[in-house]
Design a protein around this motif. Structure first.
Motif, mmCIF file in Angstrom:
data_model
loop_
_atom_site.group_PDB
_atom_site.id
_atom_site.type_symbol
_atom_site.label_atom_id
_atom_site.label_comp_id
_atom_site.label_asym_id
_atom_site.label_seq_id
_atom_site.Cartn_x
_atom_site.Cartn_y
_atom_site.Cartn_z
ATOM 1 N N VAL A 1 3.934 17.197 -0.874
ATOM 2 C CA VAL A 1 2.949 15.511 -1.535
ATOM 3 C C VAL A 1 2.750 15.715 -2.620
ATOM 4 C CG1 VAL A 1 0.848 15.102 -1.933
ATOM 5 C CG2 VAL A 1 1.765 15.306 0.161
ATOM 6 N N THR A 2 2.877 17.166 -2.978
ATOM 7 C CA THR A 2 3.186 17.526 -4.680
ATOM 8 C C THR A 2 4.426 17.533 -5.596
ATOM 9 O OG1 THR A 2 1.645 19.578 -4.469
ATOM 10 C CG2 THR A 2 3.022 19.484 -6.273
ATOM 11 N N SER A 3 5.622 17.453 -4.891
ATOM 12 C CA SER A 3 6.149 17.188 -5.603
ATOM 13 C C SER A 3 7.056 15.157 -5.222
ATOM 14 C CB SER A 3 8.498 17.220 -4.442
ATOM 15 O OG SER A 3 7.502 17.214 -2.852
ATOM 16 N N ILE A 4 6.401 14.401 -4.664
ATOM 17 C CA ILE A 4 6.290 13.223 -4.364
ATOM 18 C C ILE A 4 5.264 12.619 -6.298
ATOM 19 C CG2 ILE A 4 5.812 11.123 -2.849
ATOM 20 C CD1 ILE A 4 7.276 12.533 -0.469
ATOM 21 N N LEU B 1 6.293 8.460 1.435
ATOM 22 C CA LEU B 1 5.991 9.524 1.695
ATOM 23 C C LEU B 1 5.747 9.075 2.921
ATOM 24 C CD1 LEU B 1 2.069 10.458 0.275
ATOM 25 C CD2 LEU B 1 3.921 11.314 0.606
ATOM 26 N N LEU B 2 5.608 7.074 3.318
ATOM 27 C CA LEU B 2 5.922 7.362 4.369
ATOM 28 C C LEU B 2 8.211 7.148 4.501
ATOM 29 C CD1 LEU B 2 3.779 3.720 3.807
ATOM 30 C CD2 LEU B 2 3.668 5.698 6.088
ATOM 31 N N ASP B 3 8.631 6.941 3.817
ATOM 32 C CA ASP B 3 10.170 6.547 3.684
ATOM 33 C C ASP B 3 10.815 8.624 4.136
ATOM 34 O OD1 ASP B 3 10.065 4.651 3.790
ATOM 35 O OD2 ASP B 3 10.792 3.951 2.068
ATOM 36 N N SER B 4 9.630 9.516 3.669
ATOM 37 C CA SER B 4 10.502 10.918 3.662
ATOM 38 C C SER B 4 11.164 11.254 4.840
ATOM 39 C CB SER B 4 9.345 11.823 2.831
ATOM 40 O OG SER B 4 9.966 13.094 2.646
ATOM 41 N N PRO C 1 -3.477 11.904 0.674
ATOM 42 C CA PRO C 1 -1.212 11.445 0.552
ATOM 43 C C PRO C 1 -1.426 12.416 2.330
ATOM 44 C CG PRO C 1 -2.173 12.397 -1.116
ATOM 45 C CD PRO C 1 -3.458 12.093 -0.428
ATOM 46 N N SER C 2 -1.416 13.883 1.872
ATOM 47 C CA SER C 2 -0.722 14.544 3.403
ATOM 48 C C SER C 2 -0.740 13.737 4.897
ATOM 49 C CB SER C 2 -1.952 15.380 2.638
ATOM 50 O OG SER C 2 -3.360 15.706 2.987
ATOM 51 N N ARG C 3 -2.035 12.994 4.836
ATOM 52 C CA ARG C 3 -1.995 12.195 6.220
ATOM 53 C C ARG C 3 -1.095 11.440 5.985
ATOM 54 N NH1 ARG C 3 -3.085 11.970 11.424
ATOM 55 N NH2 ARG C 3 -4.211 10.196 12.325
ATOM 56 N N THR C 4 -0.887 10.621 5.143
ATOM 57 C CA THR C 4 0.306 9.184 5.609
ATOM 58 C C THR C 4 1.993 10.625 5.710
ATOM 59 O OG1 THR C 4 -0.515 8.257 3.824
ATOM 60 C CG2 THR C 4 1.708 7.594 3.491
ATOM 61 N N LEU C 5 1.708 11.530 4.730
ATOM 62 C CA LEU C 5 3.590 12.515 5.177
ATOM 63 C C LEU C 5 3.342 12.612 6.234
ATOM 64 C CD1 LEU C 5 6.018 13.502 3.791
ATOM 65 C CD2 LEU C 5 4.182 15.460 3.469
ATOM 66 N N ASN C 6 2.320 13.604 7.265
ATOM 67 C CA ASN C 6 2.525 13.686 8.295
ATOM 68 C C ASN C 6 2.121 12.668 9.599
ATOM 69 O OD1 ASN C 6 2.236 16.366 7.612
ATOM 70 N ND2 ASN C 6 0.045 17.128 7.369
ATOM 71 N N SER C 7 2.097 11.286 9.307
ATOM 72 C CA SER C 7 1.500 10.361 9.458
ATOM 73 C C SER C 7 2.818 9.684 11.031
ATOM 74 C CB SER C 7 0.801 8.856 9.929
ATOM 75 O OG SER C 7 2.302 8.692 8.599
ATOM 76 N N LYS D 1 -3.388 0.392 -18.292
ATOM 77 C CA LYS D 1 -3.321 1.766 -17.296
ATOM 78 C C LYS D 1 -3.728 1.424 -16.049
ATOM 79 C CE LYS D 1 -5.360 6.012 -18.621
ATOM 80 N NZ LYS D 1 -6.543 6.857 -19.365
ATOM 81 N N ARG D 2 -4.519 0.858 -15.319
ATOM 82 C CA ARG D 2 -4.672 0.811 -14.539
ATOM 83 C C ARG D 2 -3.807 0.085 -13.232
ATOM 84 N NH1 ARG D 2 -6.750 3.008 -10.032
ATOM 85 N NH2 ARG D 2 -6.734 1.422 -8.014
ATOM 86 N N PHE D 3 -2.903 -0.935 -13.747
ATOM 87 C CA PHE D 3 -1.854 -1.836 -13.485
ATOM 88 C C PHE D 3 -0.295 -0.401 -13.294
ATOM 89 C CE2 PHE D 3 2.697 -3.575 -13.509
ATOM 90 C CZ PHE D 3 2.478 -4.971 -13.017
ATOM 91 N N LEU D 4 -0.729 0.702 -13.888
ATOM 92 C CA LEU D 4 0.094 1.308 -14.034
ATOM 93 C C LEU D 4 0.220 2.328 -12.594
ATOM 94 C CD1 LEU D 4 3.002 3.235 -14.955
ATOM 95 C CD2 LEU D 4 1.891 3.982 -16.845
ATOM 96 N N THR D 5 -0.860 2.488 -12.728
ATOM 97 C CA THR D 5 -1.902 3.647 -11.288
ATOM 98 C C THR D 5 -1.454 3.019 -10.015
ATOM 99 O OG1 THR D 5 -3.387 4.491 -13.479
ATOM 100 C CG2 THR D 5 -3.201 5.216 -10.864
ATOM 101 N N VAL D 6 -1.695 1.584 -9.922
ATOM 102 C CA VAL D 6 -1.468 1.469 -9.149
ATOM 103 C C VAL D 6 0.842 1.210 -8.495
ATOM 104 C CG1 VAL D 6 -1.196 -0.703 -7.934
ATOM 105 C CG2 VAL D 6 -3.102 -0.225 -9.458
ATOM 106 N N LEU D 7 1.380 0.896 -9.855
ATOM 107 C CA LEU D 7 2.354 1.478 -8.889
ATOM 108 C C LEU D 7 2.792 2.179 -8.988
ATOM 109 C CD1 LEU D 7 3.906 -0.591 -12.945
ATOM 110 C CD2 LEU D 7 4.271 -1.751 -10.284
ATOM 111 N N ARG D 8 2.056 3.785 -9.453
ATOM 112 C CA ARG D 8 3.215 4.688 -9.231
ATOM 113 C C ARG D 8 1.937 5.032 -7.367
ATOM 114 N NH1 ARG D 8 1.776 7.221 -15.345
ATOM 115 N NH2 ARG D 8 3.870 7.444 -15.825
ATOM 116 N N LEU D 9 1.049 4.686 -7.731
ATOM 117 C CA LEU D 9 0.016 4.748 -6.278
ATOM 118 C C LEU D 9 1.197 4.645 -4.911
ATOM 119 C CD1 LEU D 9 -3.156 4.371 -6.671
ATOM 120 C CD2 LEU D 9 -1.964 6.634 -6.105
ATOM 121 N N ASN D 10 1.177 3.319 -5.563
ATOM 122 C CA ASN D 10 2.671 2.689 -4.726
ATOM 123 C C ASN D 10 3.814 2.916 -4.111
ATOM 124 O OD1 ASN D 10 0.951 0.259 -3.177
ATOM 125 N ND2 ASN D 10 0.905 -0.540 -5.330
ATOM 126 N N LYS D 11 4.305 3.379 -4.887
ATOM 127 C CA LYS D 11 5.984 4.371 -5.245
ATOM 128 C C LYS D 11 5.750 5.524 -4.057
ATOM 129 C CE LYS D 11 9.280 6.523 -7.880
ATOM 130 N NZ LYS D 11 10.318 6.608 -9.164
#
Length: 138
Positions: free
Chosen positions: A102-105, A92-95, A129-135, A77-87
């Protein structure tokens, strides 16, 4: 004297057997984890239950849990969460689109609870996540 030699030889044989069994078990665990990982990658955008992964890997929840802990030091379960967070972070960085939020991502990465997503994201990456998107605009 002969008894000691026999016991010594028997001890060596048992050690060799245990080592070979550990190799077989490790190979099986790696196979289970790889299959589970592939399934997770292919279904990140959907809710995934551990029971589904168990069915896909033809194993019990306990065996799956043990294999992930042995290979990655994480629960499935944690592994899955980490995969999702990295994706999500990558998106967010590539957008480059201005209409991305953030919600749609988060939703596209399989998160359904935005508060939990934001908390997990901040815990892992040290920023919201909003900070990453706006960075990108900085």
């Amino acid at each position: 004297m002969i008894c000691e030699e026999i016991l010594s030889a028997l001890g060596k044989r048992m050690h060799e057997y245990e080592s070979s069994q550990q190799s077989v078990n490790l190979a099986r665990q790696i196979k289970i984890v790889k299959k589970a990982e592939e399934y997770m990658h292919n279904h990140l955008h959907n809710p995934i239950k551990i029971s589904e992964i168990c069915r896909m890997t033809n194993t019990s929840e306990r065996v799956l849990e043990y294999a992930f802990n042995k290979i990655y030091g994480l629960s499935p379960k944690r592994f899955l969460t980490v995969l999702r967070l990295n994706k999500a972070r990558k998106q967010l960085l590539d957008s480059s689109a201005y209409d991305v939020n953030v919600t749609s991502i988060a939703m596209s990465c399989g998160f359904r609870h935005m508060g939990r997503f934001a908390a997990e994201y901040k815990s892992m990456f040290g920023e919201l996540p909003s900070r990453t998107l706006n960075s990108k605009d900085d």
